[in-house]
Scaffold this motif. Structure first.
Motif, PDB file in Angstrom:
ATOM      1  N   ARG A  59       0.880  -1.301  -0.063  1.00 58.50           N
ATOM      2  CA  ARG A  59      -0.051   0.079  -0.082  1.00 58.50           C
ATOM      3  C   ARG A  59       0.767   1.041   0.003  1.00 58.50           C
ATOM      4  NH1 ARG A  59      -2.317  -0.763   4.367  1.00 58.50           N
ATOM      5  NH2 ARG A  59      -3.688  -2.451   3.594  1.00 58.50           N
ATOM      6  N   ALA A  60       1.902   1.245   0.918  1.00 51.94           N
ATOM      7  CA  ALA A  60       2.972   2.634   0.833  1.00 51.94           C
ATOM      8  C   ALA A  60       3.583   2.625  -0.556  1.00 51.94           C
ATOM      9  CB  ALA A  60       3.939   2.453   1.950  1.00 51.94           C
ATOM     10  N   LYS A  61       3.909   1.494  -1.123  1.00 56.14           N
ATOM     11  CA  LYS A  61       4.655   1.728  -2.489  1.00 56.14           C
ATOM     12  C   LYS A  61       3.660   2.399  -3.584  1.00 56.14           C
ATOM     13  CE  LYS A  61       7.014  -1.130  -5.666  1.00 56.14           C
ATOM     14  NZ  LYS A  61       7.488  -2.619  -6.240  1.00 56.14           N
ATOM     15  N   ALA A  62       2.572   1.949  -3.525  1.00 54.52           N
ATOM     16  CA  ALA A  62       1.624   2.230  -4.634  1.00 54.52           C
ATOM     17  C   ALA A  62       1.279   3.944  -4.299  1.00 54.52           C
ATOM     18  CB  ALA A  62       0.253   1.451  -4.473  1.00 54.52           C
ATOM     19  N   GLU A  63       1.031   4.305  -2.897  1.00 52.97           N
ATOM     20  CA  GLU A  63       1.046   5.558  -2.646  1.00 52.97           C
ATOM     21  C   GLU A  63       2.276   6.603  -3.060  1.00 52.97           C
ATOM     22  OE1 GLU A  63       0.036   5.514   1.597  1.00 52.97           O
ATOM     23  OE2 GLU A  63      -2.170   4.901   1.193  1.00 52.97           O
ATOM     24  N   TYR A  64       3.367   6.035  -2.734  1.00 50.15           N
ATOM     25  CA  TYR A  64       4.388   6.705  -3.210  1.00 50.15           C
ATOM     26  C   TYR A  64       4.615   6.687  -4.814  1.00 50.15           C
ATOM     27  CZ  TYR A  64       9.574   8.066  -3.411  1.00 50.15           C
ATOM     28  OH  TYR A  64      10.792   8.585  -3.715  1.00 50.15           O
ATOM     29  N   PHE A  65       4.240   5.885  -5.383  1.00 50.35           N
ATOM     30  CA  PHE A  65       4.361   5.899  -6.896  1.00 50.35           C
ATOM     31  C   PHE A  65       3.244   6.959  -7.321  1.00 50.35           C
ATOM     32  CE2 PHE A  65       2.676   4.741 -11.114  1.00 50.35           C
ATOM     33  CZ  PHE A  65       3.955   4.578 -11.800  1.00 50.35           C
ATOM     34  N   ASN A  66       2.178   6.925  -6.636  1.00 45.09           N
ATOM     35  CA  ASN A  66       1.265   7.961  -7.248  1.00 45.09           C
ATOM     36  C   ASN A  66       1.890   9.434  -6.869  1.00 45.09           C
ATOM     37  OD1 ASN A  66      -0.762   6.039  -8.128  1.00 45.09           O
ATOM     38  ND2 ASN A  66      -1.769   6.056  -5.944  1.00 45.09           N
ATOM     39  N   TYR A  67       2.487   9.532  -5.763  1.00 48.58           N
ATOM     40  CA  TYR A  67       3.120  10.990  -5.358  1.00 48.58           C
ATOM     41  C   TYR A  67       4.175  10.975  -6.508  1.00 48.58           C
ATOM     42  CZ  TYR A  67       6.541  13.808  -3.062  1.00 48.58           C
ATOM     43  OH  TYR A  67       7.422  14.766  -3.027  1.00 48.58           O
ATOM     44  N   CYS A  68       4.996  10.288  -6.670  1.00 50.21           N
ATOM     45  CA  CYS A  68       6.154  10.518  -7.526  1.00 50.21           C
ATOM     46  C   CYS A  68       5.661  10.626  -9.287  1.00 50.21           C
ATOM     47  CB  CYS A  68       7.204   9.327  -7.860  1.00 50.21           C
ATOM     48  SG  CYS A  68       8.073   8.779  -6.299  1.00 50.21           S
TER      49      CYS A  68
END
Length: 212
Positions: A136-145
């Motif tokens: 979940r954290a990885k997906a949120e970080y990808f969206n941020y990037c």
């Protein structure tokens, strides 16, 4: 995505705290890669030597840190004398070791090269029980990037390598059987950005101590 200076500072401070680094320490950075963490730690210790099994990565490290010492070798069969290092760091490395026996062999070898009273930090171990939180954290970080940077193709996604998921209870049983002093700490958040916690539970650091 290039990490910001404050993100790097938080990671380095987490490592320094975990190892309780002193200016008099001789440190081994195992799996040093291109030497970017080693270069950040150098001002805080007496000497630091980087080890990696890849000659290509070591060539990059020598170019990046021309005044530092590097050696080609493998974790688990470390080319260091017994009790020769005050501290050992291995960060973003053990998650690549899929075999439990090799993990245990490597931990024993780390303890062999530590001086009495020394500490080792085995960092960024993925917690198996919290793997969904990591996803979940990885997906949120990808969206941020994606929203804040111009992204190309991710080599890690095209050539995805498996990562080991660690069970803390299994590690505890091994370490206690070998009578190794240890504790777990929350790890630096590799997806850190403004407004997000600097440390996380879904990855953890293993700190080992050799009795004096």
């Amino acid at each position: 995505v290039i990490w910001s200076s404050d993100k790097i500072d938080i990671m380095i401070q987490t490592i320094r705290d975990g190892l309780a680094l002193k200016k008099s320490d001789v440190v081994g950075d195992l799996g040093c890669g291109g030497g970017w963490i080693l270069k950040q730690l150098k001002p805080h210790v007496k000497n630091i030597v980087g080890l990696d099994f890849s000659t290509a990565m070591l060539s990059n490290a020598v170019e990046f840190c021309p005044t530092e010492s590097f050696v080609c070798g493998e974790i688990g069969r470390l080319p260091f004398k017994d009790e020769s290092l005050d501290c050992v760091l291995s960060y973003f490395v053990f998650l690549n070791f899929l075999d439990d026996d090799f993990v245990e062999q490597s931990l024993l070898d780390v303890m062999r090269v530590l001086k009495k009273g020394g500490r080792a930090l085995i960092g960024q171990l993925p917690d198996k029980s919290l793997s969904k939180d990591y996803d979940r954290a990885k997906a949120e970080y990808f969206n941020y990037c994606e929203a804040n940077f111009k992204l190309g193709k991710s080599h890690r996604e095209v050539c995805r390598a498996p990562q080991k998921l660690f069970e803390r209870e299994q590690l505890k049983r091994f370490l206690e059987h070998e009578k190794i002093s240890y504790h777990f700490e929350r790890s630096f958040n590799p997806f850190f950005r403004p407004g997000v916690a600097p440390v996380v539970e879904w990855r953890f650091d293993l700190v080992l101590r050799k009795s004096g």
